[in-house]
Design an enzyme around this catalytic site. Structure first.
Site, mmCIF file in Angstrom:
data_model
loop_
_atom_site.group_PDB
_atom_site.id
_atom_site.type_symbol
_atom_site.label_atom_id
_atom_site.label_comp_id
_atom_site.label_asym_id
_atom_site.label_seq_id
_atom_site.Cartn_x
_atom_site.Cartn_y
_atom_site.Cartn_z
ATOM 1 N N LYS A 24 -7.870 -14.960 33.137
ATOM 2 C CA LYS A 24 -8.150 -13.571 32.752
ATOM 3 C C LYS A 24 -8.237 -12.672 33.975
ATOM 4 C CE LYS A 24 -12.536 -12.317 31.725
ATOM 5 N NZ LYS A 24 -13.088 -11.168 32.471
ATOM 6 N N ASN A 25 -9.065 -13.041 34.950
ATOM 7 C CA ASN A 25 -9.352 -12.132 36.061
ATOM 8 C C ASN A 25 -8.173 -12.001 37.021
ATOM 9 O OD1 ASN A 25 -11.760 -11.655 34.853
ATOM 10 N ND2 ASN A 25 -12.947 -12.999 36.209
ATOM 11 N N ARG A 95 -14.778 -3.037 32.409
ATOM 12 C CA ARG A 95 -14.996 -2.422 33.719
ATOM 13 C C ARG A 95 -13.881 -2.760 34.688
ATOM 14 N NH1 ARG A 95 -18.708 -2.358 36.396
ATOM 15 N NH2 ARG A 95 -17.937 -3.221 38.333
ATOM 16 N N CYS A 119 -23.419 -3.337 32.685
ATOM 17 C CA CYS A 119 -23.313 -4.176 31.488
ATOM 18 C C CYS A 119 -24.542 -5.078 31.499
ATOM 19 C CB CYS A 119 -22.014 -4.963 31.508
ATOM 20 S SG CYS A 119 -21.958 -6.136 32.835
ATOM 21 N N ARG A 124 -23.783 -3.050 38.300
ATOM 22 C CA ARG A 124 -22.374 -3.185 38.708
ATOM 23 C C ARG A 124 -21.792 -1.881 39.242
ATOM 24 N NH1 ARG A 124 -19.463 -7.288 34.803
ATOM 25 N NH2 ARG A 124 -18.228 -7.607 36.677
ATOM 26 N N PRO A 125 -22.367 -1.392 40.323
ATOM 27 C CA PRO A 125 -21.850 -0.165 40.943
ATOM 28 C C PRO A 125 -20.456 -0.391 41.529
ATOM 29 C CG PRO A 125 -23.507 -1.194 42.329
ATOM 30 C CD PRO A 125 -23.477 -1.979 41.059
ATOM 31 N N ASP A 127 -19.582 1.304 44.555
ATOM 32 C CA ASP A 127 -19.673 2.013 45.843
ATOM 33 C C ASP A 127 -18.782 1.395 46.924
ATOM 34 O OD1 ASP A 127 -21.520 -0.100 45.411
ATOM 35 O OD2 ASP A 127 -22.670 0.481 47.174
ATOM 36 N N ASP A 307 -19.838 -17.202 37.358
ATOM 37 C CA ASP A 307 -19.297 -17.208 35.996
ATOM 38 C C ASP A 307 -19.464 -18.546 35.298
ATOM 39 O OD1 ASP A 307 -16.485 -14.950 36.536
ATOM 40 O OD2 ASP A 307 -18.635 -14.638 36.360
ATOM 41 N N VAL A 329 -25.561 -13.577 42.858
ATOM 42 C CA VAL A 329 -24.457 -12.610 42.832
ATOM 43 C C VAL A 329 -24.786 -11.386 41.981
ATOM 44 C CG1 VAL A 329 -22.026 -12.273 42.214
ATOM 45 C CG2 VAL A 329 -22.760 -14.421 43.286
ATOM 46 N N ARG A 399 -13.252 -11.690 24.567
ATOM 47 C CA ARG A 399 -12.778 -10.990 25.768
ATOM 48 C C ARG A 399 -12.204 -11.995 26.765
ATOM 49 N NH1 ARG A 399 -16.968 -6.917 28.354
ATOM 50 N NH2 ARG A 399 -15.209 -6.958 29.779
#
Ligand code: EPZ
Length: 420
Positions: A24-25, A95, A119, A124-125, A127, A307, A329, A399
């Site tokens: 997926k990622n 996101r 979420c 989960r910024p 920046d 994960d 994390v 998802r």
């Protein structure tokens, strides 16, 4: 789509063979990277997941042609588009949509992306992404829930990431490919998905070096061309089935799983007493009726993957002894402990650590998925719980897992998907 739930009857030992789908990622970042060329790109072994559908919707919204050709092949033609806005209604669903920002800046010199928002696993910024683009010369404004960026010409420079952020590394890499001069990303993420994105970019004609290390160097080029590329198998899907075999005392052969990408999980499962046989792209897991408790600390790749933390916690709930799981994390990735406790687990959360006292047996209860991997943990717990577990909000699972209950049932589980 009416909400659905899974009805999981426990205590079945899993046996047989399961095949892993595309990652997926990796698919998400490579789909974003196709915006960097006017040529057509063909992506193969793309998993049919709602996150992939959302990324396809974002890219279509920009005016780009995206079509499924067969079950797992995407045809993407970014020849001519000029819309640079990724709207809130799509970004709030996934996101990872933020990953179109780097390509948009490189291609159109402008981007308007809704702030992804947090979420259930954290704020989960973004920046680091913004700081990276500003270092490459972009002017970035954040207002009214949107990030607006524009640039005359991206210029390569040195960027230091406070944390080896997977997404920020990917986004900056994509922007830097068409910048003038050389960009060095220090403290870069080393994840396989970053390496794969770099391979894809180099196949397009980019000049990316240092993939898999903490210093990635990108020499900007004028133009990139189309590519036909196959997505690697999903290491987290594979890891989830490894734990399903371990927790049910099963005997499962996992096809299209690369052991080299799962080293920390393999080491920890062997420490817990699980027998694992490895071949190229094959992993055989022979479970136990009860594993030994082991401690886990999640870290950026090549450390233990965050994960896989919720799934491993489900295994720890029924281990012999006490485990300590530390999540370094994400700041809030223990949301699934509440539902595991409802199923009879003995867990105490203290800051970034969870102390889990293994129990002999979990018991079924109605529970709710709060995020993708937390939901997977509750299914794993349901596989071994006494009775029938009802898991709601399973849209989180769709998802990131292709045909999850079908694959588990083909291994001997008893899971039904019903309307809520
Ligand atoms: C990617 O998210 C994955 N998502 C996540 O997978 C995965 O958990 C995560 O990497 C870590 O491996 C995709 O690839 C689409 P990060 P990402 O930037 O890029 C902080 C799943 O289940 N941070 O490495 O968002 C952040 O808050 C998902 O498939 C900043 O502070 O992760 C977090 O604490 C869940 N500022 C840490 O860094 C930033 O600008 C790691 O985030 C960016 C990140």
């Amino acid at each position: 789509m009416d909400p659905e739930k899974l009805i999981i009857s426990g205590e079945n030992r899993l046996q047989g063979t399961v095949r892993i789908d595309g990652a997926k990622n990796s698919a998400l970042s490579i789909m974003a990277a196709t915006l960097l060329t006017k040529d057509v790109c063909i992506l193969r072994n793309v998993p049919r997941l709602t996150d992939v559908d959302t990324m396809a919707a974002v890219i279509r919204k920009l005016g780009i042609k995206v079509e499924w050709r067969g079950d797992n092949t995407l045809y993407i033609d970014s020849d001519d588009f000029n819309n640079c806005e990724a709207p809130y209604e799509l970004v709030k669903m996934m996101r990872g949509s933020i990953l179109v920002m780097g390509p948009l800046l490189a291609r159109l010199k402008k981007a308007k992306i809704s702030l992804p928002g947090g979420c259930s696993i954290g704020a989960r910024p973004v920046d680091y992404h913004i700081k990276g683009f500003e270092t490459l010369g972009a002017q970035v404004e954040v207002e009214k829930g949107y990030i607006e960026a524009k640039v005359d010409k991206l210029k390569g420079d040195d960027i230091y990431l406070d944390f080896p952020s997977l997404g920020a590394t990917e986004n900056i890499m994509m922007a830097a490919c068409l910048a003038e001069g050389v960009t060095r990303i220090e403290n870069a993420a080393k994840d396989p998905e970053v390496v794969e994105l770099g391979h894809f970019l180099n196949k397009m004609g980019a000049k990316v070096k240092g993939l898999g290390t903490d210093l990635i160097e990108i020499e900007g080029v004028k133009k990139l061309h189309g590519v036909d590329y196959t997505i690697i198998p999903d290491r987290i899907e594979a890891g989830t089935y490894m734990i399903a075999a371990a927790i049910t005392g099963g005997d499962v052969l996992i096809e299209k799983a690369d052991p080299l990408l799962l080293k920390p999980l393999i080491v920890k499962l062997e420490e817990a007493g699980i027998r694992i046989e490895l071949e190229k792209n094959l992993i055989k897991v022979i479970g136990l009726n009860r594993v030994k408790a082991v401690d886990i600390k999640t870290l950026p790749f090549p450390g233990f993957p965050t994960d896989m933390q919720p799934q491993f916690m489900a295994l720890s709930c029924v281990a012999k002894g006490t485990s300590v799981i530390t999540e370094t994390v994400f700041e809030k990735r223990f949301v699934h402990t509440g539902d595991l406790i409802r199923m009879g687990a003995d867990i105490k959360v203290e800051g970034h650590s969870a102390i889990i006292k293994g129990v002999k047996k979990l018991s079924a209860a109605p529970v709710m998925a709060s995020d993708l991997r937390g939901g997977a943990a509750l299914i794993l717990a349901g596989l071994v719980a006494e009775g029938t577990t009802e898991l709601s909000r399973i849209y989180h699972l769709d998802r990131g897992y292709v045909k999850l209950e079908e694959k588990l049932n083909s291994l001997g589980a008893d899971i039904k998907r019903v309307k809520e």
